[in-house]
Design a protein around this motif. Structure first.
Motif, mmCIF file in Angstrom:
data_model
loop_
_atom_site.group_PDB
_atom_site.id
_atom_site.type_symbol
_atom_site.label_atom_id
_atom_site.label_comp_id
_atom_site.label_asym_id
_atom_site.label_seq_id
_atom_site.Cartn_x
_atom_site.Cartn_y
_atom_site.Cartn_z
ATOM 1 N N GLY A 38 0.819 -1.215 0.000
ATOM 2 C CA GLY A 38 0.000 0.000 0.000
ATOM 3 C C GLY A 38 0.847 1.256 0.000
ATOM 4 O O GLY A 38 0.538 2.242 -0.684
ATOM 5 N N TYR A 39 1.941 1.237 0.724
ATOM 6 C CA TYR A 39 2.847 2.394 0.776
ATOM 7 C C TYR A 39 3.512 2.627 -0.578
ATOM 8 O O TYR A 39 3.630 3.763 -1.030
ATOM 9 N N ILE A 40 3.915 1.536 -1.238
ATOM 10 C CA ILE A 40 4.629 1.667 -2.521
ATOM 11 C C ILE A 40 3.702 2.134 -3.642
ATOM 12 O O ILE A 40 4.111 2.944 -4.483
ATOM 13 N N ILE A 41 2.467 1.652 -3.692
ATOM 14 C CA ILE A 41 1.570 2.024 -4.794
ATOM 15 C C ILE A 41 0.893 3.373 -4.582
ATOM 16 O O ILE A 41 0.228 3.863 -5.484
ATOM 17 N N ALA A 42 1.076 3.977 -3.426
ATOM 18 C CA ALA A 42 0.413 5.255 -3.129
ATOM 19 C C ALA A 42 1.015 6.381 -3.967
ATOM 20 O O ALA A 42 2.200 6.358 -4.290
ATOM 21 N N PRO A 43 0.190 7.378 -4.306
ATOM 22 C CA PRO A 43 0.726 8.561 -4.970
ATOM 23 C C PRO A 43 1.736 9.263 -4.057
ATOM 24 O O PRO A 43 1.682 9.139 -2.842
ATOM 25 N N ASN A 44 2.636 10.022 -4.646
ATOM 26 C CA ASN A 44 3.730 10.623 -3.881
ATOM 27 C C ASN A 44 3.339 11.952 -3.221
ATOM 28 O O ASN A 44 4.187 12.799 -2.986
ATOM 29 N N GLU A 45 2.089 12.161 -2.929
ATOM 30 C CA GLU A 45 1.644 13.353 -2.212
ATOM 31 C C GLU A 45 1.699 13.052 -0.719
ATOM 32 O O GLU A 45 1.357 11.955 -0.294
ATOM 33 N N PRO A 46 2.090 14.000 0.121
ATOM 34 C CA PRO A 46 2.428 13.739 1.529
ATOM 35 C C PRO A 46 1.518 12.835 2.362
ATOM 36 O O PRO A 46 2.030 11.913 2.953
ATOM 37 N N PRO A 47 0.201 13.005 2.448
ATOM 38 C CA PRO A 47 -0.493 12.085 3.369
ATOM 39 C C PRO A 47 -0.847 10.735 2.752
ATOM 40 O O PRO A 47 -1.179 9.792 3.463
ATOM 41 N N MET A 48 -0.766 10.614 1.443
ATOM 42 C CA MET A 48 -1.248 9.396 0.776
ATOM 43 C C MET A 48 -0.450 8.131 1.115
ATOM 44 O O MET A 48 -1.065 7.079 1.352
ATOM 45 N N PRO A 49 0.899 8.133 1.144
ATOM 46 C CA PRO A 49 1.594 6.892 1.516
ATOM 47 C C PRO A 49 1.214 6.396 2.913
ATOM 48 O O PRO A 49 1.077 5.186 3.134
ATOM 49 N N LEU A 50 1.014 7.300 3.848
ATOM 50 C CA LEU A 50 0.605 6.912 5.194
ATOM 51 C C LEU A 50 -0.788 6.286 5.175
ATOM 52 O O LEU A 50 -1.018 5.229 5.779
ATOM 53 N N VAL A 51 -1.698 6.907 4.467
ATOM 54 C CA VAL A 51 -3.078 6.413 4.408
ATOM 55 C C VAL A 51 -3.127 5.045 3.726
ATOM 56 O O VAL A 51 -3.779 4.118 4.214
ATOM 57 N N PHE A 52 -2.425 4.896 2.614
ATOM 58 C CA PHE A 52 -2.431 3.623 1.899
ATOM 59 C C PHE A 52 -1.754 2.534 2.734
ATOM 60 O O PHE A 52 -2.192 1.389 2.759
#
Length: 79
Positions: A35-49
């Motif tokens: 989930g972290y790797i496929i998340a968009p590179n916008e700040p809160p998205m890797p955490l959420v994914f």
């Protein structure tokens, strides 16, 4: 025919089956990191994914791995 439960190990005061523990750990790491790797590179998205992957891994683990405890209650007779 009885189902063989396997060997249990004491981890943090609880007895666990090593196979079930490893399945749960691998599943959690794979889905959280995925989930972290496929998340968009916008700040809160890797955490959420990543957190969403962890929650999904928890749900899958709780469905796949059933508790093996047998709870018995004892009552005191006052004869």
């Amino acid at each position: 025919m009885e189902k063989k439960e396997g060997v249990f190990y004491d981890i943090w005061g609880d007895n666990v089956n090593l196979k079930d523990l490893l399945i749960s750990i691998v599943l959690s790491i794979a889905l959280t990191l995925g989930g972290y790797i496929i998340a968009p590179n916008e700040p809160p998205m890797p955490l959420v994914f990543g957190l969403t992957g962890g929650i999904i891994a928890f749900i899958i683990s709780s469905i796949l791995i059933k508790p093996k405890r047998k709870i018995t209650t004892e009552t005191e007779d006052n004869d």
